[in-house]
Design a protein around this motif. Sequence first.
Motif, PDB file in Angstrom:
ATOM      1  N   ASN A  25       0.818  -1.207   0.000  1.00 53.44           N
ATOM      2  CA  ASN A  25       0.000   0.000   0.000  1.00 53.44           C
ATOM      3  C   ASN A  25       0.858   1.267   0.000  1.00 53.44           C
ATOM      4  O   ASN A  25       0.553   2.245   0.675  1.00 53.44           O
ATOM      5  CB  ASN A  25      -0.957  -0.024   1.199  1.00 53.44           C
ATOM      6  N   ASP A  26       1.949   1.229  -0.761  1.00 56.98           N
ATOM      7  CA  ASP A  26       2.888   2.336  -0.852  1.00 56.98           C
ATOM      8  C   ASP A  26       2.193   3.601  -1.345  1.00 56.98           C
ATOM      9  O   ASP A  26       1.489   3.575  -2.367  1.00 56.98           O
ATOM     10  CB  ASP A  26       4.021   1.938  -1.809  1.00 56.98           C
ATOM     11  N   ASP A  27       2.388   4.703  -0.621  1.00 57.55           N
ATOM     12  CA  ASP A  27       1.706   5.961  -0.949  1.00 57.55           C
ATOM     13  C   ASP A  27       2.106   6.498  -2.321  1.00 57.55           C
ATOM     14  O   ASP A  27       1.258   6.979  -3.071  1.00 57.55           O
ATOM     15  CB  ASP A  27       1.977   7.020   0.122  1.00 57.55           C
ATOM     16  N   GLN A  28       3.391   6.420  -2.643  1.00 58.19           N
ATOM     17  CA  GLN A  28       3.852   6.925  -3.933  1.00 58.19           C
ATOM     18  C   GLN A  28       3.252   6.106  -5.083  1.00 58.19           C
ATOM     19  O   GLN A  28       2.820   6.661  -6.093  1.00 58.19           O
ATOM     20  CB  GLN A  28       5.379   6.885  -3.986  1.00 58.19           C
ATOM     21  N   MET A  29       3.201   4.790  -4.893  1.00 57.90           N
ATOM     22  CA  MET A  29       2.613   3.915  -5.915  1.00 57.90           C
ATOM     23  C   MET A  29       1.112   4.205  -6.049  1.00 57.90           C
ATOM     24  O   MET A  29       0.587   4.283  -7.159  1.00 57.90           O
ATOM     25  CB  MET A  29       2.847   2.452  -5.554  1.00 57.90           C
ATOM     26  N   ALA A  30       0.446   4.387  -4.918  1.00 61.79           N
ATOM     27  CA  ALA A  30      -0.990   4.689  -4.939  1.00 61.79           C
ATOM     28  C   ALA A  30      -1.249   5.999  -5.675  1.00 61.79           C
ATOM     29  O   ALA A  30      -2.214   6.109  -6.447  1.00 61.79           O
ATOM     30  CB  ALA A  30      -1.536   4.752  -3.520  1.00 61.79           C
ATOM     31  N   GLN A  31      -0.371   6.968  -5.465  1.00 64.34           N
ATOM     32  CA  GLN A  31      -0.506   8.259  -6.140  1.00 64.34           C
ATOM     33  C   GLN A  31      -0.357   8.085  -7.651  1.00 64.34           C
ATOM     34  O   GLN A  31      -1.118   8.678  -8.426  1.00 64.34           O
ATOM     35  CB  GLN A  31       0.547   9.221  -5.602  1.00 64.34           C
ATOM     36  N   GLN A  32       0.587   7.243  -8.077  1.00 61.33           N
ATOM     37  CA  GLN A  32       0.755   6.966  -9.508  1.00 61.33           C
ATOM     38  C   GLN A  32      -0.509   6.329 -10.088  1.00 61.33           C
ATOM     39  O   GLN A  32      -0.947   6.682 -11.184  1.00 61.33           O
ATOM     40  CB  GLN A  32       1.938   6.019  -9.746  1.00 61.33           C
ATOM     41  N   PHE A  33      -1.084   5.393  -9.346  1.00 63.77           N
ATOM     42  CA  PHE A  33      -2.298   4.716  -9.818  1.00 63.77           C
ATOM     43  C   PHE A  33      -3.466   5.690  -9.902  1.00 63.77           C
ATOM     44  O   PHE A  33      -4.212   5.681 -10.872  1.00 63.77           O
ATOM     45  CB  PHE A  33      -2.658   3.545  -8.895  1.00 63.77           C
ATOM     46  N   GLU A  34      -3.613   6.525  -8.866  1.00 63.36           N
ATOM     47  CA  GLU A  34      -4.751   7.436  -8.807  1.00 63.36           C
ATOM     48  C   GLU A  34      -4.624   8.569  -9.819  1.00 63.36           C
ATOM     49  O   GLU A  34      -5.551   8.834 -10.578  1.00 63.36           O
ATOM     50  CB  GLU A  34      -4.910   7.988  -7.384  1.00 63.36           C
ATOM     51  N   GLN A  35      -3.460   9.233  -9.831  1.00 59.83           N
ATOM     52  CA  GLN A  35      -3.289  10.399 -10.704  1.00 59.83           C
ATOM     53  C   GLN A  35      -2.950  10.001 -12.141  1.00 59.83           C
ATOM     54  O   GLN A  35      -3.422  10.611 -13.086  1.00 59.83           O
ATOM     55  CB  GLN A  35      -2.209  11.324 -10.147  1.00 59.83           C
ATOM     56  N   GLY A  36      -2.125   8.965 -12.287  1.00 57.49           N
ATOM     57  CA  GLY A  36      -1.682   8.570 -13.625  1.00 57.49           C
ATOM     58  C   GLY A  36      -2.728   7.803 -14.405  1.00 57.49           C
ATOM     59  O   GLY A  36      -2.836   7.934 -15.617  1.00 57.49           O
TER      60      GLY A  36
END
Length: 116
Positions: A25-36
Amino acid sequence: MMQKHIVNAYVAKDIIKSSLPKIKNDDQMAQQFEQGFGLSRNMMKVAGYFELIGSIFLLLSIFNKKFARIGAVMINIIMAGAIFSHLKAGHGVKSTQSAGKYFGLNLVTLLDSFRK
């Protein structure tokens, strides 16, 4: 005969590495999934678990080629989704190269698993 196990281990190793931040549940990875890609944190975790479990099946394929089929299909579902998501997000064909490589290797594994 041995080459297919080496290829499966190579794919599994790389995909496991890719799955861990998603499962954790890495925050940076989640941000990539959500924003990208416009995909939720939960979808990220589902993708991570599919990758991890599929990789384990690829590693187990030394015991039975049915494991290779299951692993290749599980990982290729995610790779197809990754390719589609990158293209849909406008990241260009170059951004699909990694997923495309693993998709292709798994396709060969899958087809080979049906040989007698």
